[in-house]
Motif scaffolding. Structure first.
Motif, PDB file in Angstrom:
ATOM      1  N   HIS A   1       0.838  -1.195   0.000  1.00 31.99           N
ATOM      2  CA  HIS A   1       0.000   0.000   0.000  1.00 31.99           C
ATOM      3  C   HIS A   1       0.875   1.248   0.000  1.00 31.99           C
ATOM      4  CE1 HIS A   1      -0.200  -2.256   3.851  1.00 31.99           C
ATOM      5  NE2 HIS A   1       0.503  -1.250   4.263  1.00 31.99           N
ATOM      6  N   GLY A   2       0.289   2.333  -0.498  1.00 31.58           N
ATOM      7  CA  GLY A   2       1.002   3.598  -0.578  1.00 31.58           C
ATOM      8  C   GLY A   2       1.706   3.832  -1.898  1.00 31.58           C
ATOM      9  N   LYS A   3       1.864   2.764  -2.701  1.00 29.63           N
ATOM     10  CA  LYS A   3       2.701   2.913  -3.898  1.00 29.63           C
ATOM     11  C   LYS A   3       2.106   3.863  -4.936  1.00 29.63           C
ATOM     12  CE  LYS A   3       1.193  -1.518  -5.931  1.00 29.63           C
ATOM     13  NZ  LYS A   3       0.559  -2.092  -4.726  1.00 29.63           N
ATOM     14  N   THR A   4       0.781   3.870  -5.101  1.00 28.96           N
ATOM     15  CA  THR A   4       0.200   4.749  -6.118  1.00 28.96           C
ATOM     16  C   THR A   4       0.407   6.213  -5.749  1.00 28.96           C
ATOM     17  OG1 THR A   4      -1.450   3.108  -6.762  1.00 28.96           O
ATOM     18  CG2 THR A   4      -1.927   5.390  -7.322  1.00 28.96           C
ATOM     19  N   THR A   5       0.161   6.533  -4.486  1.00 34.92           N
ATOM     20  CA  THR A   5       0.344   7.923  -4.045  1.00 34.92           C
ATOM     21  C   THR A   5       1.809   8.339  -4.152  1.00 34.92           C
ATOM     22  OG1 THR A   5      -1.551   7.776  -2.571  1.00 34.92           O
ATOM     23  CG2 THR A   5       0.022   9.534  -2.127  1.00 34.92           C
TER      24      THR A   5
ATOM     25  N   GLY B   1      -0.444   4.147 -11.256  1.00 35.77           N
ATOM     26  CA  GLY B   1      -1.558   3.242 -10.961  1.00 35.77           C
ATOM     27  C   GLY B   1      -2.793   3.990 -10.489  1.00 35.77           C
ATOM     28  N   GLY B   2      -2.838   5.287 -10.745  1.00 34.26           N
ATOM     29  CA  GLY B   2      -3.988   6.116 -10.379  1.00 34.26           C
ATOM     30  C   GLY B   2      -3.982   7.348 -11.266  1.00 34.26           C
ATOM     31  N   ILE B   3      -5.042   8.130 -11.161  1.00 33.60           N
ATOM     32  CA  ILE B   3      -5.149   9.343 -11.967  1.00 33.60           C
ATOM     33  C   ILE B   3      -4.646  10.532 -11.152  1.00 33.60           C
ATOM     34  CG2 ILE B   3      -6.711  10.873 -13.237  1.00 33.60           C
ATOM     35  CD1 ILE B   3      -6.433   8.116 -14.502  1.00 33.60           C
ATOM     36  N   SER B   4      -3.592  11.169 -11.637  1.00 37.04           N
ATOM     37  CA  SER B   4      -3.052  12.349 -10.972  1.00 37.04           C
ATOM     38  C   SER B   4      -4.063  13.486 -11.047  1.00 37.04           C
ATOM     39  CB  SER B   4      -1.743  12.773 -11.650  1.00 37.04           C
ATOM     40  OG  SER B   4      -1.420  14.102 -11.332  1.00 37.04           O
ATOM     41  N   ALA B   5      -4.392  14.061  -9.893  1.00 33.84           N
ATOM     42  CA  ALA B   5      -5.351  15.173  -9.875  1.00 33.84           C
ATOM     43  C   ALA B   5      -4.757  16.427 -10.516  1.00 33.84           C
ATOM     44  CB  ALA B   5      -5.795  15.463  -8.445  1.00 33.84           C
ATOM     45  N   ASN B   6      -3.430  16.559 -10.474  1.00 33.11           N
ATOM     46  CA  ASN B   6      -2.794  17.727 -11.093  1.00 33.11           C
ATOM     47  C   ASN B   6      -2.925  17.722 -12.615  1.00 33.11           C
ATOM     48  OD1 ASN B   6      -1.178  17.438  -8.403  1.00 33.11           O
ATOM     49  ND2 ASN B   6      -0.688  19.494  -9.138  1.00 33.11           N
ATOM     50  N   TYR B   7      -2.792  16.543 -13.212  1.00 33.39           N
ATOM     51  CA  TYR B   7      -2.707  16.459 -14.675  1.00 33.39           C
ATOM     52  C   TYR B   7      -3.847  15.652 -15.296  1.00 33.39           C
ATOM     53  CZ  TYR B   7       1.901  17.625 -12.878  1.00 33.39           C
ATOM     54  OH  TYR B   7       2.931  18.197 -12.174  1.00 33.39           O
ATOM     55  N   ASN B   8      -4.711  15.090 -14.448  1.00 34.28           N
ATOM     56  CA  ASN B   8      -5.876  14.305 -14.881  1.00 34.28           C
ATOM     57  C   ASN B   8      -5.492  13.172 -15.834  1.00 34.28           C
ATOM     58  OD1 ASN B   8      -8.644  13.808 -14.643  1.00 34.28           O
ATOM     59  ND2 ASN B   8      -9.075  14.808 -16.585  1.00 34.28           N
ATOM     60  N   THR B   9      -4.394  12.497 -15.534  1.00 31.76           N
ATOM     61  CA  THR B   9      -3.962  11.368 -16.357  1.00 31.76           C
ATOM     62  C   THR B   9      -3.121  10.416 -15.513  1.00 31.76           C
ATOM     63  OG1 THR B   9      -2.835  10.752 -18.423  1.00 31.76           O
ATOM     64  CG2 THR B   9      -1.846  12.538 -17.138  1.00 31.76           C
ATOM     65  N   ASN B  10      -2.932   9.196 -16.033  1.00 29.07           N
ATOM     66  CA  ASN B  10      -2.069   8.214 -15.362  1.00 29.07           C
ATOM     67  C   ASN B  10      -0.781   7.969 -16.148  1.00 29.07           C
ATOM     68  OD1 ASN B  10      -3.513   7.018 -17.454  1.00 29.07           O
ATOM     69  ND2 ASN B  10      -3.723   5.050 -16.431  1.00 29.07           N
TER      70      ASN B  10
ATOM     71  N   GLY C   1      -4.918  15.216   2.543  1.00 34.10           N
ATOM     72  CA  GLY C   1      -5.261  14.747   3.888  1.00 34.10           C
ATOM     73  C   GLY C   1      -4.648  13.396   4.220  1.00 34.10           C
ATOM     74  N   GLY C   2      -4.576  13.091   5.512  1.00 33.39           N
ATOM     75  CA  GLY C   2      -4.100  11.785   5.968  1.00 33.39           C
ATOM     76  C   GLY C   2      -2.652  11.829   6.409  1.00 33.39           C
ATOM     77  N   LEU C   3      -2.392  11.482   7.684  1.00 32.40           N
ATOM     78  CA  LEU C   3      -1.013  11.468   8.185  1.00 32.40           C
ATOM     79  C   LEU C   3      -0.136  10.530   7.362  1.00 32.40           C
ATOM     80  CD1 LEU C   3      -1.740  11.418  12.021  1.00 32.40           C
ATOM     81  CD2 LEU C   3      -0.633  13.271  10.748  1.00 32.40           C
ATOM     82  N   HIS C   4      -0.730   9.428   6.858  1.00 36.21           N
ATOM     83  CA  HIS C   4       0.042   8.485   6.050  1.00 36.21           C
ATOM     84  C   HIS C   4       0.556   9.153   4.773  1.00 36.21           C
ATOM     85  CE1 HIS C   4      -4.113   8.266   4.693  1.00 36.21           C
ATOM     86  NE2 HIS C   4      -3.736   7.688   3.569  1.00 36.21           N
ATOM     87  N   ASN C   5      -0.138  10.212   4.338  1.00 39.90           N
ATOM     88  CA  ASN C   5       0.333  10.900   3.136  1.00 39.90           C
ATOM     89  C   ASN C   5       1.515  11.827   3.425  1.00 39.90           C
ATOM     90  OD1 ASN C   5      -1.262   9.721   1.110  1.00 39.90           O
ATOM     91  ND2 ASN C   5      -3.041  10.842   1.893  1.00 39.90           N
ATOM     92  N   ILE C   6       1.661  12.261   4.679  1.00 40.72           N
ATOM     93  CA  ILE C   6       2.911  12.936   5.064  1.00 40.72           C
ATOM     94  C   ILE C   6       4.061  11.944   4.902  1.00 40.72           C
ATOM     95  CG2 ILE C   6       4.229  13.999   6.935  1.00 40.72           C
ATOM     96  CD1 ILE C   6       1.634  15.043   8.096  1.00 40.72           C
ATOM     97  N   GLU C   7       3.859  10.735   5.412  1.00 43.71           N
ATOM     98  CA  GLU C   7       4.891   9.696   5.301  1.00 43.71           C
ATOM     99  C   GLU C   7       5.187   9.383   3.833  1.00 43.71           C
ATOM    100  OE1 GLU C   7       5.615   6.150   8.162  1.00 43.71           O
ATOM    101  OE2 GLU C   7       4.232   5.420   6.615  1.00 43.71           O
ATOM    102  N   ASN C   8       4.126   9.292   3.027  1.00 46.05           N
ATOM    103  CA  ASN C   8       4.327   9.050   1.594  1.00 46.05           C
ATOM    104  C   ASN C   8       5.148  10.168   0.954  1.00 46.05           C
ATOM    105  OD1 ASN C   8       2.840   6.667   1.630  1.00 46.05           O
ATOM    106  ND2 ASN C   8       0.921   7.668   1.084  1.00 46.05           N
ATOM    107  N   SER C   9       4.870  11.411   1.366  1.00 46.24           N
ATOM    108  CA  SER C   9       5.604  12.542   0.786  1.00 46.24           C
ATOM    109  C   SER C   9       7.083  12.502   1.177  1.00 46.24           C
ATOM    110  CB  SER C   9       4.976  13.874   1.220  1.00 46.24           C
ATOM    111  OG  SER C   9       5.270  14.182   2.573  1.00 46.24           O
TER     112      SER C   9
END
Length: 455
Positions: free
Chosen positions: A117-121, A142-151, A275-283
């Motif tokens: 888990h976490g790999k797409t972000t 593996g997901g759609i980037s909200a910045n560029y609306n593409t994968n 949002g999400g503390l786990h996304n701080i870790e991902n960053s």
């Protein structure tokens, strides 16, 4: 790239998959003739069609190109699928998505992100950091980037950022210059059989890093001693024993502000809008890649602040001052735990209602107790029926299996229609909808009944 150069016509079986569609876009960007099949029309397939890629939705060998140079299929496609059978019987070059990624990455500098888990972000964050700072990269997400609306996006820079998928051992065909391992938790036991085999595969992936390359791994992995690379960093949310971690975390206007600490450097006042503390870790993992590549601090901080997230990863669907509706792809117990913890950190005083759609009978059977434990962190839980994806039903395996193991008082299993009606009547202030199936198709109906109140 020589293999790719010799290909003119590519046919995709299961073109609507998130990884498959990225490859379809890649070949299309090179001017190749791309077409494909999928069983249902989706937002993804419609966007491919809008780009000029022909897709049909009927399993029919009369509709397939007989002059395809390469046929790419996803492991989610049954072996008896008529088009796949035809191409195999007639000796076409039939390959998996992972084989194509191997061709693409054989002659490039590769940043490969793996983990249960976490790999797409992290993949999307890393690719965004490299793009936004001007470093440049090709991205296979593996997901759609909200910045560029593409994968997928391309770059003249011969650098690839690739989501390394452990399903079907696909990631063992990649050769990373930089690899990230986020987690080795038990998953895809229909493929691996045991949790130990899952861990073995991640060890193999990590040890595929090229000589002189860099491995970045989550601090505390059970097989950490077996991971080897010329340069190694561990990362953590706040554990100071890790090589890189966050400090002085604050919540400001629904965003996080924090410092990233390494013994040789510090990045202060980083702002993350996701949002999400786990996304701080991902960053932190993504920032560590950027620092390793020598990108300047100011550019990194601007890029992180600009990051809008990944669709279906802690994505705000509604924030109107009365209701907050969050959509998330979480489909593993550890992902649910991280999601609910993240929601609690941002909305500590709110009652948290979760709607969860289990994904796969096998995963539900293997991890029912763990799902129950994670869901018990919420105040109220609505379970939808299991989304089967590629599987046939298993006797005795239903959403009630999770429900029966939960300690929470406010819990129920409802049909999709019953769930929407329940939300309409109860009007929860904080609602999180999560899962990897088709729960996202219910977001607009739920958003509508929240916006309209009891009217």
């Amino acid at each position: 790239m020589s293999v790719i150069q010799n290909i003119q016509k590519v046919y995709f079986i299961g073109i609507g998959g998130i990884g498959m569609s990225a490859l379809a876009r890649y070949f299309h960007s090179l001017g190749k003739l791309v077409s494909g099949y999928d069983k249902t029309s989706t937002v993804l397939t419609k966007s491919l069609e809008a780009a000029g890629i022909a897709i049909h939705y009927e399993e029919n060998i009369e509709l397939i190109p007989k002059d395809a140079d390469v046929v790419v299929y996803t492991p989610a496609i049954p072996a008896a699928q008529a088009e796949l059978v035809y191409y195999r019987q007639h000796q076409y070059q039939v390959v998996k998505r992972s084989d194509v990624l191997q061709w693409i990455t054989e002659s490039s500098f590769n940043v490969c992100i793996g983990g249960t888990h976490g790999k797409t972000t992290i993949t999307t964050m890393t690719a965004h950091l490299l793009r936004d700072t001007g470093y440049g990269c090709n991205a296979f997400l593996g997901g759609i980037s909200a910045n560029y609306n593409t994968n997928f996006w391309s770059s003249e820079k011969n650098v690839c950022v690739v989501e390394a998928d452990e399903y079907d051992r696909s990631f063992l065909k990649l050769v990373p210059d930089v690899a990230i391992v986020t987690a080795m938790d038990a998953d895809h036991l229909d493929i691996y059989g045991t949790a130990a085999e899952v861990e073995n595969a991640f060890v193999q992936f990590a040890n595929r890093v090229k000589p002189g390359g860099c491995l970045i791994s989550k601090y505390g992995l059970s097989r950490a001693a077996d991971l080897h690379a010329s340069v190694q960093y561990t990362y953590s949310l706040t554990d100071t024993r890790a090589d890189v971690y966050a400090a002085d975390i604050k919540v400001e206007n629904g965003a996080y502000r924090f410092d990233v600490i390494h013994k040789e450097w510090a990045l202060q006042d980083v702002v993350l809008q996701m949002g999400g503390l786990h996304n701080i870790e991902n960053s932190i993992a993504a920032i560590t890649v950027a620092k390793y590549l020598g990108i300047e601090d100011d550019k990194i901080k601007i890029a992180v602040a600009n990051f809008k997230g990944v669709k279906r990863r802690f994505e705000y669907m509604l924030r109107d001052g009365v209701h907050t509706l969050i959509d998330d792809y979480a489909h593993h117990p550890e992902e649910l735990k991280a999601l609910i913890s993240g929601v609690r950190s941002l909305f500590p005083a709110e009652k948290c209602t979760i709607v969860f759609q289990p994904h796969l009978y096998s995963r539900t059977k293997d991890l029912a107790a763990e799902f129950a434990q994670s869901l018990d962190m919420a105040d109220e839980v609505i379970l939808l029926p299991i989304y089967p994806a590629r599987e046939l039903p298993m006797e005795g395996v239903t959403s009630e299996l999770i429900l029966g193991k939960m300690q929470l008082a406010s819990k129920m299993v409802l049909s999709k229609e019953e769930m929407v009606q329940q939300i309409k009547e109860k009007q929860p202030g904080l609602l999180v909808m999560c899962g990897a199936g088709d729960i996202d198709t219910l977001l607009q109906p739920v958003k509508a009944v929240l916006q309209n109140g009891n009217a």
